[in-house]
Design an enzyme around this catalytic site. Structure first.
Site, PDB file in Angstrom:
ATOM      1  N   HIS A 190       0.801  -1.228   0.000  1.00 38.45           N
ATOM      2  CA  HIS A 190       0.000   0.000   0.000  1.00 38.45           C
ATOM      3  C   HIS A 190       0.838   1.284   0.000  1.00 38.45           C
ATOM      4  CE1 HIS A 190      -4.100   1.541   0.207  1.00 38.45           C
ATOM      5  NE2 HIS A 190      -3.619   2.528   0.942  1.00 38.45           N
TER       6      HIS A 190
ATOM      7  N   GLU B  69      -1.596   2.690  -5.377  1.00 44.10           N
ATOM      8  CA  GLU B  69      -1.782   3.804  -6.306  1.00 44.10           C
ATOM      9  C   GLU B  69      -0.404   4.264  -6.783  1.00 44.10           C
ATOM     10  OE1 GLU B  69      -3.924   6.577  -3.872  1.00 44.10           O
ATOM     11  OE2 GLU B  69      -5.883   5.665  -4.292  1.00 44.10           O
TER      12      GLU B  69
ATOM     13  N   GLU C 197     -11.266   1.378  -4.212  1.00 46.10           N
ATOM     14  CA  GLU C 197     -11.578   2.445  -3.261  1.00 46.10           C
ATOM     15  C   GLU C 197     -12.590   3.394  -3.881  1.00 46.10           C
ATOM     16  OE1 GLU C 197      -8.285   4.661  -1.720  1.00 46.10           O
ATOM     17  OE2 GLU C 197      -7.086   2.870  -1.285  1.00 46.10           O
TER      18      GLU C 197
END
Length: 390
Positions: free
Chosen positions: A132, A189, A315
């Site tokens: 993450h 991301e 998300e």
């Protein structure tokens, strides 16, 4: 290995190995296409700001789980997620503050992640784990901080690949006998941390250079996972584009996979930004908001699910601006359009709601009060269940 599988096999009086039991319990999911499987994840919830919490300057222990103000995760919390009607839990995990100089993961940290994964599987949930907040700046990488970055410097690219593959080698080994209800998401991301183009480009085509680097990183991670054996040989794997943004998908391609139809696009969309994230008074659900949502899911259907590529919206959320009625309208629109496009949706939850200090922050994405085991907006939960029907 998952305890319920072992118990069910023993109760039947059948002497299977743990691996055989896992395969038997999982035969339904493993036969699905990536689109069918992704859609089956349906609606999910993110254990946000928990295992992904930490910092980029030093090593942390198990205290990292509560370092951003979240209570320690309990099995009861996971049970409440299931009771609320969610079918999937995404467990974002940061690893870089739990490795040594050779990228060896702290065993206690890995075991703690495994414990929460097991609790979730025991409740019948699908589970997503990832890498993450390990994305760093070039300066941090050059300074010796563990992690990865997007860079044109080939030495930093090599160092990034070494880190990513080292983590996935260890995580893959830990979970290789888990069935297909456990999904790996290779990165969160990936983006140019700290740069002016961190979150986007005036010309979307400029993302191609960085998306090509991302695809290469993902290819190395995917190869590592597949080579680890066990159920990882054909586990469903989620891969994101630049910043996991759907606005750069025209310039992104998934890596090549040795398994057949097991890759899933991982994308995030707090759309439209003005309503979902932006500071200020953009708090009304308008025809323009609805149009943005329609465009998003029509695009994902046209480019991906209709062409046999599964999609998970890893998300999403509309920030609390003390506009619950408008957020319910947004939820009904967003989730019904996602369902029609066969896209799973995983709600982001940072356990923050609006008050006098942060109502204008755009970052109030709290839904589940983990300390009280209650929901801040049960009517939004009801809207999710009502709108995602398939």
């Amino acid at each position: 290995m998952k305890s319920t599988i072992i118990r069910s096999c023993a109760a039947a009086g059948v002497l299977f190995s743990m691996f055989s039991c896992a395969m038997a319990a999982d035969s339904g999911s493993s036969a699905l296409s990536s689109v069918e499987f992704a859609h089956k994840l349906a609606t999910g919830w993110n254990l946000g700001n928990t295992f992904d919490a930490g910092n980029k300057t030093g090593s942390m222990g198990l205290e990292a789980e509560t370092s951003w103000g979240m209570p320690k995760t309990t099995k009861t919390m996971i049970q409440e997620i299931k009771k609320a009607g969610f079918s999937t839990i995404r467990i974002p995990v940061s690893w870089h503050t739990h490795v040594n100089s050779k990228y060896k993961i702290d065993e206690k940290w890995l075991n703690r992640v495994q414990e929460v994964v097991d609790w979730s599987l025991d409740e019948g949930l699908y589970v997503i784990i990832n890498i993450h907040h390990d994305n760093l700046t070039e300066a941090e990488m050059k300074g010796g901080t563990a992690g990865f970055c997007l860079s044109l410097d080939t030495a930093l690219q090599s160092k990034s690949i070494k880190y990513l593959t080292s983590v996935w080698e260890q995580v893959s080994a830990k979970f290789k006998d888990y069935d297909s209800r456990l999904i790996f998401e290779v990165m969160n991301e990936p983006r140019r941390i700290g740069e002016s183009n961190e979150w986007g480009f005036p010309n979307p085509a400029d993302s191609k250079l960085w998306n090509d680097i991302i695809t290469n990183y993902e290819q190395q991670c995917l190869n590592t996972i597949r080579a680890s054996g066990g159920n990882n040989a054909d586990r469903y794997i989620m891969c994101p584009e630049y910043a996991a943004s759907p606005h750069f998908l025209s310039f992104y391609k998934l890596p090549a996979d040795s398994a057949n139809d097991r890759l899933i696009l991982s994308t995030h969309a707090y759309d439209p930004y003005e309503f979902c994230m932006n500071k200020g008074s953009n708090n009304k659900f308008t025809s323009s908001v609805e149009g943005s949502i329609n465009y998003l899911f029509n695009m994902l259907s046209e480019k991906y699910t209709s062409k046999g590529i599964g999609v998970v919206m890893g998300e999403t959320s509309a920030s609390d601006k003390k506009n619950t009625a408008e957020r319910i309208k947004w939820t009904k629109c967003y989730y019904s359009k996602a369902d029609a496009a066969k896209v799973a949706v995983i709600l982001w939850d940072n356990n923050v709601i609006a008050n006098d200090k942060n109502i204008d922050s755009g970052e109030c994405h709290g839904y589940f009060n983990r300390a009280k085991l209650s929901w801040y907006f049960p009517e939004i939960n009801a809207a999710i269940r009502e709108s995602y029907k398939n």
